[in-house]
Enzyme design. Structure first.
Site, PDB file in Angstrom:
ATOM      1  N   GLY A  93       0.890  -1.150   0.000  1.00 22.51           N
ATOM      2  CA  GLY A  93       0.000   0.000   0.000  1.00 22.51           C
ATOM      3  C   GLY A  93       0.919   1.188   0.000  1.00 22.51           C
ATOM      4  O   GLY A  93       2.100   1.048   0.272  1.00 22.51           O
ATOM      5  N   CYS A  94       0.415   2.364  -0.322  1.00 23.80           N
ATOM      6  CA  CYS A  94       1.314   3.527  -0.355  1.00 23.80           C
ATOM      7  C   CYS A  94       1.880   3.801   1.033  1.00 23.80           C
ATOM      8  O   CYS A  94       1.340   3.353   2.036  1.00 23.80           O
ATOM      9  CB  CYS A  94       0.575   4.764  -0.819  1.00 23.80           C
ATOM     10  SG  CYS A  94      -0.108   4.629  -2.469  1.00 23.80           S
ATOM     11  N   GLY A  95       2.959   4.549   1.073  1.00 21.54           N
ATOM     12  CA  GLY A  95       3.522   4.975   2.348  1.00 21.54           C
ATOM     13  C   GLY A  95       3.592   6.495   2.390  1.00 21.54           C
ATOM     14  O   GLY A  95       3.926   7.123   1.378  1.00 21.54           O
ATOM     15  N   ARG A 116       6.404  -0.283   0.731  1.00 25.85           N
ATOM     16  CA  ARG A 116       5.005   0.127   0.617  1.00 25.85           C
ATOM     17  C   ARG A 116       4.681   0.600  -0.796  1.00 25.85           C
ATOM     18  O   ARG A 116       3.523   0.781  -1.147  1.00 25.85           O
ATOM     19  CB  ARG A 116       4.667   1.218   1.632  1.00 25.85           C
ATOM     20  CG  ARG A 116       4.754   0.749   3.077  1.00 25.85           C
ATOM     21  CD  ARG A 116       4.222   1.802   4.025  1.00 25.85           C
ATOM     22  NE  ARG A 116       2.777   1.883   3.974  1.00 25.85           N
ATOM     23  CZ  ARG A 116       1.956   1.185   4.756  1.00 25.85           C
ATOM     24  NH1 ARG A 116       2.436   0.363   5.656  1.00 25.85           N
ATOM     25  NH2 ARG A 116       0.654   1.311   4.635  1.00 25.85           N
ATOM     26  N   ASN A 126       5.349   7.372  -1.107  1.00 24.46           N
ATOM     27  CA  ASN A 126       5.822   6.201  -1.835  1.00 24.46           C
ATOM     28  C   ASN A 126       4.602   5.560  -2.444  1.00 24.46           C
ATOM     29  O   ASN A 126       3.685   5.190  -1.725  1.00 24.46           O
ATOM     30  CB  ASN A 126       6.508   5.249  -0.853  1.00 24.46           C
ATOM     31  CG  ASN A 126       7.193   4.100  -1.551  1.00 24.46           C
ATOM     32  OD1 ASN A 126       7.295   4.083  -2.768  1.00 24.46           O
ATOM     33  ND2 ASN A 126       7.659   3.144  -0.777  1.00 24.46           N
TER      34      ASN A 126
END
Lengths: 254, 365
Positions: B16-18, B45, B188
């Site tokens: 998943g995004c960070g 991530r 990210n």
């Protein structure tokens, strides 16, 4: 077990990528090492994930996502906080976290114990299940976010609300136990009714419940060096499902 | 994007995004190394299809000028955009954004920056706009009318740096370690529904607003149409873009506080509103009725920064992680605690904020 001399390995995890760290641990475990001291852990994922057997981990630092996922047997002590996904589908063993822990702790857990000293995030203990002697237990010393024990099908969650720095928050977030159809959630003190999922009500605990709670608290207090009597001095309530296997006949009518 | 050639042995990336943010409340300057290391700690991530940073306090020598960061397909795009810019602004300085060649950053666009102030004698049709609306309209004009050119930041004394790559690669590309800022955010990306292209990397910005986001905005269609009615045009093919423009509309144009804007994005449930004291319940009801089209549906953890501070917010059922930590005059907000500990091992306080409840940190005067 504690008296037997264990073959020990101390690892410095600083800057070590999770794959290398976990490969090193698995390799050592296969060579008979059964006690691991992991220093400077910071964010490495999947520590002790899928490990089976009598292993002991002392983790210093902040372990990453999905620690102890699918784990069966090992004992993990975390000296600080843990992140999300601890004990995902965990099968057995024990995780002791001497701090706070993140979201989805003990997701679909089916055996073993997770003890958290402080607060936990959202969706803790969702989809927990039990089968015969395999009864998973989660103890939260602080407060929990929303959806505690959502869709719970078995096992025990004990929520203490004592060791929290969220003074103004209710002991549990919204939608506690929503859709649960097995297991039990014990709460120290009062359960705010508006935080319960639809159709659920808090009930007083009976003698059997208290015996169970006492047993769990004794072990929890010992692991985290807390005063068990102090914990037991508060009143407890329980939340139980009002239906059992509501969809049991959906595909294969009895 | 091409599909995987060997899908029979394709290894799924679980991710998943960070997001990461830090603010020094007393405007102490924090080196770029801090957000870079924090984001690198959350490397997994993302998947290399987008990363970026926003930095505040980086252009003190041009503090009174709008700093336009442009990304263009080619030199012709830069020329066309510059021609348009010079019709609307006096350009105090114009230069390529310093970059270095990085093997992991393939086919970067041409990135250029301009420090500008609005012309005294403005083009016809633009004379009645207040200054900030004027700047916004030029941003929209470049994004919609100049082929292959996009403005990726336009605020004073701040800038966004973003592209396709992992956070540490994008930081190296933009030589981010050469900047110091009193607010940093980082992102990210793990794109799910929209292309992983340079314009679609986070942060998304407008004026000095910047936002990084983990999640997805399911209400993108409604939000976008609502923004369109208010002269904000979405061109970047990524859901998060609407949040940048909604912030400008709600807070700058309509005068809502950050707290109220947060309640528009993540409103309390109706049953919670019913349990509130009367005045508060009325206010929340009014917000929901007035700004239904600005509500953000879907999972999100967002970090929003502007020249007054940093705030973090989760969707109201917390479908994405967010953690806040404090150390002396610094406040950190991050997807993971490890990213914070990477750059600040000892913390005074660490907690996870309640869903839908903004954590607002303002700079001290």
């Amino acid at each position: 077990m504690a008296t037997r001399a264990r073959k020990q390995l101390t690892l410095d995890a600083r800057g070590v990528y999770y794959r290398q760290l976990n490969e090193r641990i698995r390799q050592a475990a296969s060579q008979g090492v059964s006690r691991f001291v992991l220093n400077n852990v910071n964010g490495q994922r999947y520590i002790a994930t899928g490990l089976v057997g009598d292993l002991v981990f002392d983790i210093h630092g902040v372990p990453g996502q999905d620690m102890a996922a699918f784990m069966c047997g090992p004992l993990i002590r975390v000296s600080g906080n843990a992140q999300d996904g601890v004990g995902n589908t965990m099968d057995g063993g024990k995780v002791v976290i001497d701090g706070i822990a993140g979201d989805v702790i003990g997701y679909a857990m089916r055996g073993g114990r997770i003890y958290v000293r402080g607060d936990v995030g959202y969706r803790v203990g969702i989809h927990m299940k039990a089968y015969m002697d395999n009864v998973p237990v989660i103890v939260v010393g602080g407060k929990s976010g929303d959806f505690l024990g959502e869709y719970m099908a078995g096992g025990i969650i004990l929520l203490l609300g004592m060791f929290s720095d969220k003074r103004c928050s209710p002991i549990t977030g919204r939608s506690m136990g929503t859709g649960m159809h097995g297991g039990v959630i014990y709460v120290r003190g009062e359960v705010p009714e508006e935080q319960l999922g639809p159709g659920l009500h808090a009930q007083p605990v009976g003698a059997d419940d208290l015996r169970t709670i006492r047993g769990i608290v004794k072990d929890y207090a010992r692991e985290l060096k807390l005063d068990g009597e102090d914990i037991l001095s508060g009143g407890f309530m329980k939340v139980r499902p009002f239906s059992h296997r509501p969809y049991g006949n959906l595909y294969v009518p009895a | 994007m091409k599909a995987a050639h060997r899908d029979f042995d394709f290894q799924k990336d679980i991710s998943g995004c960070g997001i990461f943010g830090v603010i020094h409340k007393k405007r102490g300057l924090l080196p770029g190394e801090m957000p870079i290391r924090a984001m690198a700690c959350m490397h997994d991530r993302g998947n290399g299809l987008g990363a970026g940073y926003a930095a505040y306090g980086i252009y003190p020598e041009f503090a009174d000028k709008y700093a336009f960061h442009l990304m263009c397909d080619d030199e012709a795009g830069v020329d066309a955009a510059e021609q348009l810019l010079r019709r609307f602004f006096d350009v105090a300085e114009s230069e390529p954004i310093p970059t270095r060649r990085v093997p992991a950053v393939r086919k970067p666009p041409v990135v250029w920056r301009y420090f500008v102030s609005p012309k005294k004698d403005r083009p016809a049709g633009y004379r009645s706009l207040d200054e900030l609306d004027y700047v916004v309209s030029v941003v929209m004009r470049i994004n919609t009318r100049v082929p292959g050119a996009f403005v990726f930041s336009s605020g004073k004394n701040m800038g966004a740096f973003k592209g396709v790559g992992f956070p540490e690669d994008i930081a190296e590309f933009y030589r981010l370690e050469e900047y110091s800022a009193f607010i940093w955010t980082g992102h990210n990306r793990f794109p799910t529904n929209t292309p992983g292209w340079w314009g679609g990397a986070h942060p998304f910005t407008l004026l000095d607003w910047s936002i990084v986001h983990n999640g997805e905005i399911s209400s993108y269609g409604i939000n976008r149409r609502y923004l369109c009615e208010n002269d904000y045009e979405c061109t970047l093919m990524t859901d998060t873009e609407v949040v940048a423009y909604l912030l400008d509309l709600l807070i700058r144009k309509h005068g809502l506080s950050k707290q109220m804007a947060a309640k528009v994005f993540a409103p309390p449930f109706w049953d919670e509103i019913e349990r509130m004291p009367k005045a508060e319940a009325e206010a929340m009801r009014a917000l929901r009725i007035t700004y239904g089209s600005a509500m953000l549906n879907g999972p999100f953890a967002i970090l929003v920064a502007d020249n007054s501070g940093l705030f973090g917010l989760n969707d109201r059922i917390k479908l994405r992680p967010l953690l806040v930590a404090e150390k002396d005059d610094m406040v950190f907000m991050s997807s993971e605690e490890s990213a914070v500990r990477e750059v600040c091992p000892e913390l005074d306080r660490v907690w996870m904020p309640k869903a839908g409840e903004p954590v607002i940190v303002n700079l001290e005067a």
